[in-house]
Design a protein around this motif. Structure first.
Motif, short mmCIF file in Angstrom:
data_model
loop_
_atom_site.label_atom_id
_atom_site.label_comp_id
_atom_site.label_asym_id
_atom_site.label_seq_id
_atom_site.Cartn_x
_atom_site.Cartn_y
_atom_site.Cartn_z
N ASP A 183 0.81 -1.22 0.00
CA ASP A 183 0.00 0.00 0.00
C ASP A 183 0.85 1.27 0.00
OD1 ASP A 183 -2.38 -1.36 -0.05
OD2 ASP A 183 -2.68 -1.31 2.12
N PHE A 184 2.15 1.11 -0.07
CA PHE A 184 3.03 2.28 0.00
C PHE A 184 3.54 2.70 -1.38
CE2 PHE A 184 3.23 1.19 4.47
CZ PHE A 184 3.32 2.44 5.08
N ILE A 185 3.57 4.01 -1.60
CA ILE A 185 4.29 4.57 -2.75
C ILE A 185 5.72 4.81 -2.28
CG2 ILE A 185 4.53 6.59 -4.25
CD1 ILE A 185 1.49 6.88 -4.18
N ASP A 222 1.32 6.12 2.38
CA ASP A 222 0.41 4.99 2.28
C ASP A 222 -0.81 5.45 1.47
OD1 ASP A 222 -1.64 3.09 2.75
OD2 ASP A 222 -0.85 2.61 4.74
N VAL A 223 -1.19 4.71 0.43
CA VAL A 223 -2.30 5.14 -0.43
C VAL A 223 -3.62 5.19 0.33
CG1 VAL A 223 -1.21 4.38 -2.58
CG2 VAL A 223 -2.70 2.80 -1.32
N ASN A 224 -3.71 4.53 1.47
CA ASN A 224 -4.93 4.59 2.27
C ASN A 224 -5.13 5.96 2.90
OD1 ASN A 224 -5.81 1.80 1.94
ND2 ASN A 224 -3.98 1.28 3.12
N GLU A 225 -4.09 6.79 2.87
CA GLU A 225 -4.18 8.17 3.38
C GLU A 225 -4.77 9.11 2.34
OE1 GLU A 225 -0.50 9.46 5.63
OE2 GLU A 225 0.28 7.65 4.69
N LEU A 226 -4.91 8.64 1.09
CA LEU A 226 -5.39 9.49 0.00
C LEU A 226 -6.91 9.60 0.01
CD1 LEU A 226 -3.12 8.05 -2.85
CD2 LEU A 226 -2.79 10.24 -1.66
N HIS A 266 -3.51 6.10 -8.05
CA HIS A 266 -2.20 5.92 -7.42
C HIS A 266 -1.10 6.24 -8.44
CE1 HIS A 266 -4.42 2.75 -4.76
NE2 HIS A 266 -4.75 3.99 -4.44
N GLU A 267 -1.34 5.87 -9.70
CA GLU A 267 -0.38 6.21 -10.76
C GLU A 267 -0.32 7.72 -10.98
OE1 GLU A 267 -1.68 3.92 -14.12
OE2 GLU A 267 -0.58 2.13 -13.48
#
Length: 448
Positions: free
Chosen positions: A252-254, A267-271, A279-280
């Motif tokens: 889940d991390f960029i 962490d994409v869950n923060e978006l 995400h891209e």
């Protein structure tokens, strides 16, 4: 720019280009092939006494007396009959982004690609505003580049969303950082072949040097190979592969890998935006920001605060357990694929519109059992229905307008379902543009 210039097109882009030329001391011949337009109303868009001559209908050689340059609006194809008259007179043709580039100062980030460029441009602009005092977000996203060119300074950063139509007629256009989000079939009614479309998109890097950077999607095989041919620095991003150098997803991390070490971005869950394609988009914006010197803590903060762009998988409301999303900007099958993939559960999909000669098989295959009902409007509904039936989808309904589409979905949806407007087609014919289509959808949803 104190020369006499023909500006082709009287829409927002053309008027903005004409005003920029006049502000630079130039003289403008404003041309439009629509002879029914009002010369008086067009004149009223400029200051009294402005050096503007209006030409409507057929363009004649005599109209080009003294003209040294033509600036063409992006909506006008180069096959338009008047373009041959300009070519015969050996007058160079610039896109309006070329004109703006020549009149602007500071750093420039330019973003193109078939899908994702609006979200990427908006997010990049928000990141830039965390660090730079003078930031302009321009292009297809809203205001024309020409509208703000003269406001820029040496300390400014301009973030421009650039279309293939605009890239057709660039000459010296030179971004410090360019990005191509992806390339999938689109606008083949204008570019004719995929090869031509790819070549035009890749033209964004034409004038970049070793000092510049191009951000490319590693998962796009065309772009992966293209990166090997560039003389500028290349930074890849990937949602599937862990790259030796670049930005990628690790769970889940960029993650940004550089100088032999991994740096976690977030962490994409923060978006606040959903879906792998988003995400891209975030990875693209992060890459651009890094190369324009924005500190990582400011990049993280902007990404966490960013909300979805209007009309791009935009949350509208929840009613009786049914959630409504507006993806009117899903104007081609690949964009619509990303939207349907982002839906967390059973979906009633509103689709159809103007025919850009797209193929719909891959889009319909991406439904993967998720689409409960396919609700079709517009010119392409028969073509889409035929394709859907070929793939075993039979729960198809025809409707005449957006109000009926929303009402049908509301009637058939169950609690826990999603209603998604993601047309996979352009809006023309039924609506002025995708913005109007999305606005009407939201009005219909909120009126339920």
């Amino acid at each position: 720019m104190s020369q006499k210039v023909l500006v082709a097109g009287t829409g927002i882009s053309g008027i903005s280009a004409a005003k920029l030329l006049l502000a630079q001391g130039g003289e403008v011949v404003l041309y439009d092939g629509n002879e029914k337009l009002s010369e008086e109303k067009l004149k009223a868009k400029f200051d009294e006494g402005a050096k503007v001559t209006i030409v409507l209908g057929e363009l004649k050689k005599t109209d080009l007396m003294g003209v040294e340059l033509c600036v063409i609006s992006p909506g006008i194809p180069l096959e338009a009959p008047f373009v041959a008259v300009i070519d015969e007179a050996k007058i160079p043709i610039w896109s309006e982004i070329e004109l703006a580039y020549h009149c602007s100062k500071g750093k420039l980030a330019a973003i193109t690609g078939t899908n994702g460029k609006t979200t990427t441009t908006a997010l990049t602009g928000e990141i830039m505003r965390k660090f730079y005092k003078s930031v302009f977000v321009v292009g297809n996203i809203g205001d024309p580049y020409t509208a703000h060119a003269l406001e820029t300074t040496d300390e400014s950063v301009t973030v421009a969303e650039v279309s293939s139509f605009q890239l057709e007629t660039i000459m010296d256009f030179h971004p410090n950082v360019s990005a191509i989000t992806n390339i999938t079939p689109d606008h083949l009614d204008r570019h004719k072949t995929m090869e031509c479309y790819i070549q035009v998109k890749e033209g964004i890097t034409r004038n970049q040097t070793e000092e510049d950077t191009c951000v490319l999607n590693y998962e796009d095989p065309v772009l992966r190979e293209f990166g090997k041919t560039l003389k500028c620095k290349v930074l890849y991003f990937s949602s599937k592969e862990k790259l030796d150098e670049g930005i990628f997803m690790d769970g889940d991390f960029i993650v940004y890998r550089h100088d032999g070490k991994n740096e976690k971005v977030l962490d994409v869950n923060e978006l606040n935006i959903i879906g792998r394609h988003n995400h891209e988009n975030v990875m693209t914006a992060v890459a651009i920001a890094i190369h324009l010197g924005v500190p990582m803590d400011m990049i993280r903060e902007a990404c966490r605060e960013f909300k979805a762009v209007e009309h791009r998988i935009e949350y509208v409301r929840e009613r009786f357990g049914v959630t409504y999303y507006n993806d009117s900007k899903g104007t081609n099958p690949d964009a619509a694929i990303q939207a349907i993939k982002a839906m967390p559960g059973p979906t009633l999909l509103i689709a159809g519109g103007y025919d850009k000669h797209s193929e719909y098989d891959e889009w319909i295959e991406s439904f993967d059992g998720k689409v409960r009902y396919l609700v079709l409007i517009g010119q392409t509904r028969d073509k889409i229905a035929e394709c859907a039936k070929k793939h075993g989808i039979t729960d198809i309904m025809y409707v005449e307008d957006m109000q009926e589409a929303v009402q049908v979905c509301a009637s058939y949806a169950n609690a826990g379902d999603y209603v998604l407007l993601s047309p996979a087609c352009a809006s023309w014919g039924m609506f002025k543009n995708f913005e109007e289509r999305g606005r009407i959808f939201k009005e219909c949803v909120n009126a339920l």
